[in-house]
Scaffold this active site. Structure first.
Site, PDB file in Angstrom:
ATOM      1  N   PHE B 123       0.852  -1.185   0.000  1.00  0.00           N
ATOM      2  CA  PHE B 123       0.000   0.000   0.000  1.00  0.00           C
ATOM      3  C   PHE B 123       0.890   1.238   0.000  1.00  0.00           C
ATOM      4  O   PHE B 123       1.743   1.384   0.888  1.00  0.00           O
ATOM      5  CB  PHE B 123      -0.839  -0.079   1.274  1.00  0.00           C
ATOM      6  CG  PHE B 123      -1.727   1.079   1.632  1.00  0.00           C
ATOM      7  CD1 PHE B 123      -3.059   1.091   1.235  1.00  0.00           C
ATOM      8  CD2 PHE B 123      -1.251   2.113   2.439  1.00  0.00           C
ATOM      9  CE1 PHE B 123      -3.909   2.123   1.638  1.00  0.00           C
ATOM     10  CE2 PHE B 123      -2.101   3.146   2.840  1.00  0.00           C
ATOM     11  CZ  PHE B 123      -3.435   3.147   2.431  1.00  0.00           C
ATOM     12  N   THR B 126       2.110   7.175   1.665  1.00  0.00           N
ATOM     13  CA  THR B 126       3.058   8.160   2.178  1.00  0.00           C
ATOM     14  C   THR B 126       4.036   8.649   1.108  1.00  0.00           C
ATOM     15  O   THR B 126       4.540   7.872   0.307  1.00  0.00           O
ATOM     16  CB  THR B 126       3.861   7.554   3.352  1.00  0.00           C
ATOM     17  OG1 THR B 126       2.929   7.059   4.316  1.00  0.00           O
ATOM     18  CG2 THR B 126       4.775   8.580   3.994  1.00  0.00           C
ATOM     19  N   GLY B 131       3.087  12.881   4.888  1.00  0.00           N
ATOM     20  CA  GLY B 131       3.101  11.826   5.893  1.00  0.00           C
ATOM     21  C   GLY B 131       1.794  11.849   6.641  1.00  0.00           C
ATOM     22  O   GLY B 131       0.770  11.359   6.165  1.00  0.00           O
ATOM     23  N   ARG B 243      -5.154  -0.280  11.186  1.00  0.00           N
ATOM     24  CA  ARG B 243      -4.778   0.044  12.572  1.00  0.00           C
ATOM     25  C   ARG B 243      -5.095  -1.112  13.518  1.00  0.00           C
ATOM     26  O   ARG B 243      -4.398  -1.295  14.527  1.00  0.00           O
ATOM     27  CB  ARG B 243      -5.514   1.318  13.015  1.00  0.00           C
ATOM     28  CG  ARG B 243      -4.855   2.545  12.429  1.00  0.00           C
ATOM     29  CD  ARG B 243      -5.669   3.810  12.505  1.00  0.00           C
ATOM     30  NE  ARG B 243      -5.018   4.793  11.628  1.00  0.00           N
ATOM     31  CZ  ARG B 243      -5.571   5.923  11.217  1.00  0.00           C
ATOM     32  NH1 ARG B 243      -6.814   6.236  11.595  1.00  0.00           N
ATOM     33  NH2 ARG B 243      -4.912   6.734  10.430  1.00  0.00           N
ATOM     34  N   GLN B 279      10.123  -7.557  45.402  1.00  0.00           N
ATOM     35  CA  GLN B 279       8.788  -7.004  45.204  1.00  0.00           C
ATOM     36  C   GLN B 279       8.744  -6.044  44.013  1.00  0.00           C
ATOM     37  O   GLN B 279       7.747  -5.968  43.308  1.00  0.00           O
ATOM     38  CB  GLN B 279       8.308  -6.296  46.464  1.00  0.00           C
ATOM     39  CG  GLN B 279       6.817  -6.055  46.413  1.00  0.00           C
ATOM     40  CD  GLN B 279       6.307  -5.369  47.663  1.00  0.00           C
ATOM     41  OE1 GLN B 279       6.849  -4.346  48.085  1.00  0.00           O
ATOM     42  NE2 GLN B 279       5.282  -5.933  48.253  1.00  0.00           N
ATOM     43  N   GLY B 340      21.533  -5.673  32.260  1.00  0.00           N
ATOM     44  CA  GLY B 340      22.467  -5.534  31.136  1.00  0.00           C
ATOM     45  C   GLY B 340      22.187  -6.525  30.027  1.00  0.00           C
ATOM     46  O   GLY B 340      22.366  -6.221  28.843  1.00  0.00           O
ATOM     47  N   GLU B 363       0.889   3.864  10.069  1.00  0.00           N
ATOM     48  CA  GLU B 363      -0.569   3.813   9.906  1.00  0.00           C
ATOM     49  C   GLU B 363      -1.261   4.833  10.822  1.00  0.00           C
ATOM     50  O   GLU B 363      -2.333   4.594  11.368  1.00  0.00           O
ATOM     51  CB  GLU B 363      -1.094   2.384  10.109  1.00  0.00           C
ATOM     52  CG  GLU B 363      -0.413   1.460   9.106  1.00  0.00           C
ATOM     53  CD  GLU B 363      -1.114   0.160   8.847  1.00  0.00           C
ATOM     54  OE1 GLU B 363      -2.344   0.119   9.008  1.00  0.00           O
ATOM     55  OE2 GLU B 363      -0.431  -0.787   8.452  1.00  0.00           O
TER      56      GLU B 363
HETATM   57  C1  LIG Z   1       8.853   1.186   8.823  1.00  0.00           C
HETATM   58  C2  LIG Z   1       7.790   2.011   8.188  1.00  0.00           C
HETATM   59  C3  LIG Z   1       6.847   1.410   7.389  1.00  0.00           C
HETATM   60  C4  LIG Z   1       5.859   2.163   6.757  1.00  0.00           C
HETATM   61  N1  LIG Z   1       4.990   1.545   5.904  1.00  0.00           N
HETATM   62  C5  LIG Z   1       4.141   2.311   5.159  1.00  0.00           C
HETATM   63  C6  LIG Z   1       3.348   1.742   4.133  1.00  0.00           C
HETATM   64  O1  LIG Z   1       3.362   0.519   3.903  1.00  0.00           O
HETATM   65  N2  LIG Z   1       2.566   2.554   3.378  1.00  0.00           N
HETATM   66  C7  LIG Z   1       2.515   3.887   3.590  1.00  0.00           C
HETATM   67  O2  LIG Z   1       1.804   4.566   2.870  1.00  0.00           O
HETATM   68  N3  LIG Z   1       3.245   4.468   4.571  1.00  0.00           N
HETATM   69  C8  LIG Z   1       4.064   3.726   5.341  1.00  0.00           C
HETATM   70  N4  LIG Z   1       4.838   4.311   6.322  1.00  0.00           N
HETATM   71  C9  LIG Z   1       4.728   5.739   6.550  1.00  0.00           C
HETATM   72  C10 LIG Z   1       4.101   6.103   7.895  1.00  0.00           C
HETATM   73  O3  LIG Z   1       2.738   5.801   7.895  1.00  0.00           O
HETATM   74  C11 LIG Z   1       4.401   7.560   8.173  1.00  0.00           C
HETATM   75  O4  LIG Z   1       5.779   7.616   8.475  1.00  0.00           O
HETATM   76  C12 LIG Z   1       3.584   8.143   9.289  1.00  0.00           C
HETATM   77  O5  LIG Z   1       2.260   8.262   8.891  1.00  0.00           O
HETATM   78  C13 LIG Z   1       4.090   9.482   9.764  1.00  0.00           C
HETATM   79  O6  LIG Z   1       4.375  10.347   8.707  1.00  0.00           O
HETATM   80  P1  LIG Z   1       5.779  11.111   8.643  1.00  0.00           P
HETATM   81  O7  LIG Z   1       6.819  10.103   8.779  1.00  0.00           O
HETATM   82  O8  LIG Z   1       5.811  11.941   7.434  1.00  0.00           O
HETATM   83  O9  LIG Z   1       5.801  12.018   9.931  1.00  0.00           O
HETATM   84  P2  LIG Z   1       5.252  13.499  10.092  1.00  0.00           P
HETATM   85  O10 LIG Z   1       3.913  13.596   9.490  1.00  0.00           O
HETATM   86  O11 LIG Z   1       6.275  14.449   9.591  1.00  0.00           O
HETATM   87  O12 LIG Z   1       5.135  13.635  11.653  1.00  0.00           O
HETATM   88  C14 LIG Z   1       6.209  14.032  12.514  1.00  0.00           C
HETATM   89  C15 LIG Z   1       5.642  14.269  13.909  1.00  0.00           C
HETATM   90  O13 LIG Z   1       4.711  15.337  13.861  1.00  0.00           O
HETATM   91  C16 LIG Z   1       3.478  14.962  14.387  1.00  0.00           C
HETATM   92  N5  LIG Z   1       2.413  15.670  13.703  1.00  0.00           N
HETATM   93  C17 LIG Z   1       2.220  15.795  12.368  1.00  0.00           C
HETATM   94  N6  LIG Z   1       1.129  16.490  12.132  1.00  0.00           N
HETATM   95  C18 LIG Z   1       0.590  16.830  13.323  1.00  0.00           C
HETATM   96  C19 LIG Z   1      -0.552  17.552  13.749  1.00  0.00           C
HETATM   97  N7  LIG Z   1      -1.396  18.079  12.857  1.00  0.00           N
HETATM   98  N8  LIG Z   1      -0.772  17.680  15.063  1.00  0.00           N
HETATM   99  C20 LIG Z   1       0.079  17.133  15.975  1.00  0.00           C
HETATM  100  N9  LIG Z   1       1.160  16.441  15.636  1.00  0.00           N
HETATM  101  C21 LIG Z   1       1.415  16.289  14.327  1.00  0.00           C
HETATM  102  C22 LIG Z   1       3.430  13.466  14.147  1.00  0.00           C
HETATM  103  O14 LIG Z   1       2.489  12.827  15.000  1.00  0.00           O
HETATM  104  C23 LIG Z   1       4.846  13.079  14.438  1.00  0.00           C
HETATM  105  O15 LIG Z   1       5.023  12.956  15.805  1.00  0.00           O
HETATM  106  C24 LIG Z   1       5.807   3.560   6.982  1.00  0.00           C
HETATM  107  C25 LIG Z   1       6.751   4.154   7.814  1.00  0.00           C
HETATM  108  C26 LIG Z   1       7.744   3.409   8.392  1.00  0.00           C
HETATM  109  C27 LIG Z   1       8.761   4.096   9.234  1.00  0.00           C
END
Ligand SMILES: Cc1cc2nc3c(=O)[nH]c(=O)nc-3n(C[C@H](O)[C@H](O)[C@H](O)COP(=O)(O)OP(=O)(O)OC[C@H]3O[C@@H](n4cnc5c(N)ncnc54)[C@H](O)[C@@H]3O)c2cc1C
Lengths: 260, 379
Positions: B123, B126, B131, B243, B279, B340, B363
């Site tokens: 899928f 991103t 993101g 999710r 404990q 450790g 996700e």
């Molecule tokens: C190992 C891995 C596998 C993945 N697999 C897939 C996949 O199969 N398909 C796919 O489509 N994607 C995939 N992803 C992408 C993943 O879903 C995104 O990384 C994730 O949704 C976060 O987006 P970002 O990395 O751009 O972070 P950002 O959006 O840049 O977020 C950075 C921080 O800001 C916070 N933030 C952002 N906006 C707001 C807001 N409005 N209010 C408060 N806080 C906010 C976020 O919560 C986070 O803490 C994968 C990522 C990884 C690392």
């Protein structure tokens, strides 16, 4: 081709202990499993089914909970399942068990009957061959390999330090070793079907054409004189010395233990 | 109300547990260390129908339910979170959208091979600039005759390179904002579809995480999934289901770490006694176990909600938020109770603590889960 597989629900002996006072198995709280040799027998039947086409029927004698291993057999691919269950059959030794199962199987169509070599909670290895006797069938024990060849069966039979390849005309009975194969896993969909669309057929006392004197506790001539856990063999010791030193080492050890 | 699993669920749990212990656990450490995608395990899961658990038999699935699927992810993730996410991404993100939004022809052509164990799914939503703000899609798809032409890239895509079928989101009409996003089914091997950078990760290191690059990639118009312009809704709806899978993965990691710790504290002796006699150890374990069980209740409830309710975004968000935070908390404590040794690679909890973190991120981050939950309760 019709294959009947006898399977038994047993306590997982890896987790079982023996009551030090009564000398019997403590079964409470111990998970139940399909006896490993029987599971290999079922797998052998399913492989014949996959290859040559066959109807695989499983049968067990036991309490109502034994339903679980029959569902498991369905989920592996068995076609029909029978649960022979009645208080009257309780307390059976190998004679009463084989008499009851043989009588039950006599009501089914079969070309091949497969049982496990032995059940891990009894270790007698008698029920399979006894069923063959009751039904007047050729019996091949300790199967390591099974092959169907027309109206005959060819079995590689384990025999101490060698093997025999034995051929018998069907119908016949074979007892399976767990080394025979690696049984398949169930499938998730098979499990759902086993519980939601398959039926385990229950047979009680009156369904089985067997005499009263050959069933249950009263039909069981065997008396257990003693149960004990298998003596665990200590691992051996490897001596890497010259021949003379090694001989001396062994002699010393034998003296230490007062054997010499 | 009955909290007991039904017989079929208990037996499925037994199956998944056996499979996990025999087939998955023995290589969990090795695939993490070598960043190796466990092809052999995927083949075995395909053979035994694990890739089609919650889908109906008519389309080639196993005919089970979401709870059974959750039990599979949980048991597998108890010993290897990498294998858990491979199965979750395939099922919830790759296959489920075709099941829900696909035409009968698409189901026959793409869903059946996916869920009957012939193909693997993925899928791609991103992007580098999109993101959390998934609506900011830069990938475009232009209709040219009876083909769409895709241009753009996706990052962090689970199963990338290994999967055969990809659900891809792209802008078909930039002027419409989120209403201009559409979903497509793209097959591996389509000219103009390449795999780019391979990520090296903190955890779930055996899973494939790569970039997808589209340059004038032409796909037939009939590969449009759902209606044009409905892609964003499809993405969000799909992630609601995903999710639950990730929540189950997190739950499995937490339970796995708890199990390892219970064994360890009984064996490890200090001050002349097993450390389980202290404990602090006992109370920490009590808290860990209680947290794991509370996560389990939410995860199983979300699974039941998915099968019985029209909308289950709230349940899915709560399950993922709770389970992923529990996974991080429990694995952290597990390492602490190992001392450790917990910091050393030979002990599974070291890997589990690294694996847990991602469940709070992908996700939808925990922040996004809180937005979904608060949005729902304030509404
Ligand atoms: C190992 C891995 C596998 C993945 N697999 C897939 C996949 O199969 N398909 C796919 O489509 N994607 C995939 N992803 C992408 C993943 O879903 C995104 O990384 C994730 O949704 C976060 O987006 P970002 O990395 O751009 O972070 P950002 O959006 O840049 O977020 C950075 C921080 O800001 C916070 N933030 C952002 N906006 C707001 C807001 N409005 N209010 C408060 N806080 C906010 C976020 O919560 C986070 O803490 C994968 C990522 C990884 C690392």
């Amino acid at each position: 081709m019709n294959i009947v597989v006898c399977i038994k629900q047993v306590p997982d002996t890896n987790e079982v202990r023996i009551d030090p006072v009564k000398g019997t198995l403590i079964r409470e709280g111990v998970p139940s499993i399909m006896n490993p040799d029987d599971k290999a027998g079922l797998e052998a039947a399913l492989r014949i089914k996959d290859k040559n086409g066959a109807k695989v029927t499983v049968i067990t004698m036991g309490p109502l909970q034994a339903d679980e291993i029959l569902r498991e057999a369905f989920a592996m691919g068995a076609d029909e399942a029978y649960l022979v269950t009645d208080r009257a059959f309780g307390g059976a030794d190998t004679w009463a068990t084989s008499s009851t199962l043989a009588a039950a199987i006599s009501k089914l169509d079969y070309d091949l009957i497969i049982t496990g070599r032995q059940a891990i909670d009894g270790d007698t290895a008698q029920v399979g061959p006894e069923i063959a006797e009751h039904l007047d069938l050729p019996n091949i024990s300790y199967a390591q390999e099974i092959e169907i060849d027309g109206d005959e069966i060819v079995v590689l039979r384990q025999y101490d330090d060698c093997s025999h390849r034995v051929r018998a005309k069907l119908p016949a009975l074979v007892t399976a070793l767990s080394e025979l194969n690696q049984p398949r896993y169930m499938t998730p969909g098979g499990i759902f079907d086993a519980y939601r669309s398959k039926e385990v057929i229950k047979w009680v006392r009156d369904d089985i054409p067997v005499e009263d004197e050959n069933i249950g506790l009263s039909g069981s001539p065997t008396r257990v004189s003693k149960s004990f856990p298998k003596a665990v063999k200590e691992p051996g010791m490897k001596i890497e010395k010259s021949v003379d030193e090694s001989v001396q080492f062994i002699v010393d050890k034998l003296k230490e233990t007062y054997i010499l | 109300m009955d909290f007991r699993l039904k017989q079929e669920h208990l037996m499925a749990q037994k199956l998944f547990r056996e499979f996990a212990i025999n087939e998955v656990e023995p290589i969990a450490q090795e695939i993490d260390e070598n960043h190796r995608f466990p092809e052999e395990t995927v083949a075995k899961m395909q053979q035994y129908g694990f890739l089609g658990i919650p889908f109906s038999k008519e389309v080639g699935g196993q005919g089970c339910d979401t709870l059974t699927y959750v039990l599979a992810i949980e048991e597998i993730s108890k010993v290897c979170a990498t294998t858990g996410v491979i199965l979750s991404a395939h099922t919830s993100l790759g296959a489920a959208p075709i099941d829900v939004y696909g035409t009968p022809e698409q189901k026959e052509k793409f869903l059946r091979p996916l869920i009957s164990g012939k193909k693997l799914g993925a899928f791609g939503l991103t992007e580098p600039g999109a993101g959390t703000d998934a609506a900011g899609q830069q990938t475009v798809a232009e209709l040219d005759g009876n083909e769409y032409v895709l241009n753009g890239s996706k990052i962090f895509i689970t199963n990338a390179g290994k999967a055969d079928i990809y659900i891809i989101f792209a802008m078909t009409d930039k002027s419409q904002g989120t209403r201009g996003i559409s979903a497509f089914i793209v097959e591996k091997g389509t000219p103009g579809f390449e795999f780019g950078h391979r990520e090296i990760k903190m955890g779930i290191r055996g899973s494939a995480t790569r970039e997808l690059v589209f340059s004038d990639c032409r796909i037939p118009q009939e590969n449009l999934l759902g209606q044009a312009g409905r892609g964003f809704g499809i993405a969000m709806g799909t992630l609601d289901g995903g999710r639950i899978g990730i929540a189950a993965q997190a739950l499995g990691i937490a339970q796995g770490a708890l199990d390892k710790t219970i064994t360890y504290v009984k064996e490890r002796k200090q001050f002349g006694r097993p450390i389980s006699a202290f404990q602090n150890t006992q109370f920490t374990l009590a808290d860990m176990a209680t947290e794991v069980e509370s996560a389990r209740m939410l995860v199983y409830k979300a699974a039941l909600a998915k099968d019985t309710q029209k909308r289950y975004s709230l349940e899915a968000a709560m399950a993922k938020l709770k389970a992923s935070e529990v996974a991080s908390y429990v694995t952290n404590k597990a390492v602490q109770l190992h001392g450790g040794y917990g910091f050393i690679q030979d002990y599974d909890v070291e890997r589990m603590m690294r694996d847990a973190k991602i469940t709070e991120i992908y996700e939808g981050t925990s922040e996004v889960m809180r937005m979904v939950i608060s949005g729902s309760i304030l509404n």
